[in-house]
Design a protein around this motif. Structure first.
Motif, short mmCIF file in Angstrom:
data_model
loop_
_atom_site.label_atom_id
_atom_site.label_comp_id
_atom_site.label_asym_id
_atom_site.label_seq_id
_atom_site.Cartn_x
_atom_site.Cartn_y
_atom_site.Cartn_z
N ASP A 1 0.71 -1.23 -0.09
CA ASP A 1 -0.20 -0.18 -0.11
C ASP A 1 0.76 1.19 0.09
O ASP A 1 0.39 2.37 -0.62
CB ASP A 1 -0.85 -0.14 1.18
CG ASP A 1 -1.85 -0.91 1.01
OD1 ASP A 1 -2.24 -1.59 0.06
OD2 ASP A 1 -2.57 -1.39 2.22
N ASN A 2 2.01 1.13 0.48
CA ASN A 2 2.90 2.15 0.55
C ASN A 2 3.88 2.58 -0.67
O ASN A 2 4.97 3.41 -0.55
CB ASN A 2 3.44 2.18 1.91
CG ASN A 2 4.23 3.70 2.43
OD1 ASN A 2 3.73 4.74 1.91
ND2 ASN A 2 5.23 3.65 3.29
N ARG A 3 3.30 1.96 -1.51
CA ARG A 3 4.33 1.82 -2.79
C ARG A 3 4.55 3.62 -3.31
O ARG A 3 5.84 3.80 -3.96
CB ARG A 3 3.72 1.17 -4.01
CG ARG A 3 4.17 1.21 -5.25
CD ARG A 3 3.35 0.74 -6.60
NE ARG A 3 4.33 0.57 -7.67
CZ ARG A 3 4.00 -0.20 -8.57
NH1 ARG A 3 3.10 -0.97 -8.53
NH2 ARG A 3 4.67 -0.13 -9.65
N ALA A 4 3.78 4.28 -3.31
CA ALA A 4 4.12 5.79 -3.50
C ALA A 4 5.44 6.15 -2.92
O ALA A 4 5.85 7.23 -3.35
CB ALA A 4 2.91 6.63 -3.14
N GLU A 5 5.93 5.73 -1.72
CA GLU A 5 6.86 6.30 -1.01
C GLU A 5 8.22 5.55 -1.64
O GLU A 5 9.16 5.86 -0.89
CB GLU A 5 6.70 5.95 0.40
CG GLU A 5 5.62 6.76 1.09
CD GLU A 5 6.11 8.16 1.12
OE1 GLU A 5 7.18 8.55 1.63
OE2 GLU A 5 4.89 8.72 0.84
N ALA A 6 8.29 4.76 -2.64
CA ALA A 6 9.41 3.89 -3.02
C ALA A 6 10.51 4.93 -3.45
O ALA A 6 11.82 4.68 -3.17
CB ALA A 6 9.16 3.12 -4.30
N GLY A 7 10.21 6.34 -4.16
CA GLY A 7 11.38 6.97 -4.41
C GLY A 7 12.03 7.52 -3.22
O GLY A 7 13.06 7.91 -3.26
N ARG A 8 11.03 7.69 -2.06
CA ARG A 8 11.85 8.32 -0.95
C ARG A 8 12.85 7.46 -0.59
O ARG A 8 14.02 7.74 0.32
CB ARG A 8 10.79 8.59 -0.12
CG ARG A 8 10.74 10.08 0.55
CD ARG A 8 9.76 10.30 1.45
NE ARG A 8 10.28 9.82 2.82
CZ ARG A 8 9.39 9.79 3.74
NH1 ARG A 8 8.26 9.87 3.66
NH2 ARG A 8 10.03 9.19 4.78
N HIS A 9 12.84 6.10 -0.52
CA HIS A 9 13.41 5.05 -0.11
C HIS A 9 14.55 4.38 -1.01
O HIS A 9 15.22 3.22 -0.86
CB HIS A 9 12.55 4.24 0.63
CG HIS A 9 11.80 4.89 1.64
ND1 HIS A 9 12.37 5.37 2.94
CD2 HIS A 9 10.50 4.85 1.86
CE1 HIS A 9 11.43 5.88 3.59
NE2 HIS A 9 10.22 5.97 2.90
N MET A 10 14.28 4.80 -2.27
CA MET A 10 15.17 4.31 -3.27
C MET A 10 16.80 4.10 -3.08
O MET A 10 17.19 2.89 -3.08
CB MET A 10 14.95 4.70 -4.72
CG MET A 10 15.63 3.82 -5.69
SD MET A 10 14.87 2.13 -6.06
CE MET A 10 13.36 2.41 -6.72
N ASP A 11 17.39 5.07 -2.47
CA ASP A 11 18.67 5.19 -2.10
C ASP A 11 19.04 4.04 -1.25
O ASP A 11 19.85 3.23 -1.42
CB ASP A 11 19.29 6.68 -1.83
CG ASP A 11 19.27 7.55 -3.11
OD1 ASP A 11 19.22 7.03 -4.33
OD2 ASP A 11 19.36 8.56 -2.77
#
Length: 97
Positions: A10-20
């Motif tokens: 459900d929190n997929r939208a936050e992927a960019g924030r945690h990608m590094d």
């Protein structure tokens, strides 16, 4: 040997924030000799990792440390395989005789 399935949650939208952090986690797994393959589950539903040379408990701890897992960007499923047969190119994955 293990297959780790990382499916978007459900929190997929936050992927960019945690990608590094996720990429650093992957890099550490390869540097430690635990990960032998990683890639995207198609069609864009998450990722997968092939892990080798570790225990189930150590892998569970490693997977829990992935920022994508910790931040509920993905859910993790760990499948254990007891390899019995492999192509010669993958013979290193078989247990020592």
């Amino acid at each position: 040997m293990f297959i780790v399935l990382l499916r978007f949650a459900d929190n997929r939208a936050e992927a960019g924030r945690h990608m590094d952090g996720h990429r650093a986690w992957l890099r550490q797994g390869f540097d430690d000799g635990v990960f032998v393959l990683a890639g995207t589950l198609q069609p864009g539903v998450g990722g997968g990792v092939l892990a080798h040379g570790t225990s189930a408990e150590a892998l569970r701890e490693r997977v829990a440390a992935d920022p994508f897992v910790a931040e509920h960007v993905v859910t993790a499923e760990i499948l254990e395989i007891d390899p019995a047969r492999a192509d010669d190119r993958l013979a290193f994955l078989l247990p020592a005789a």
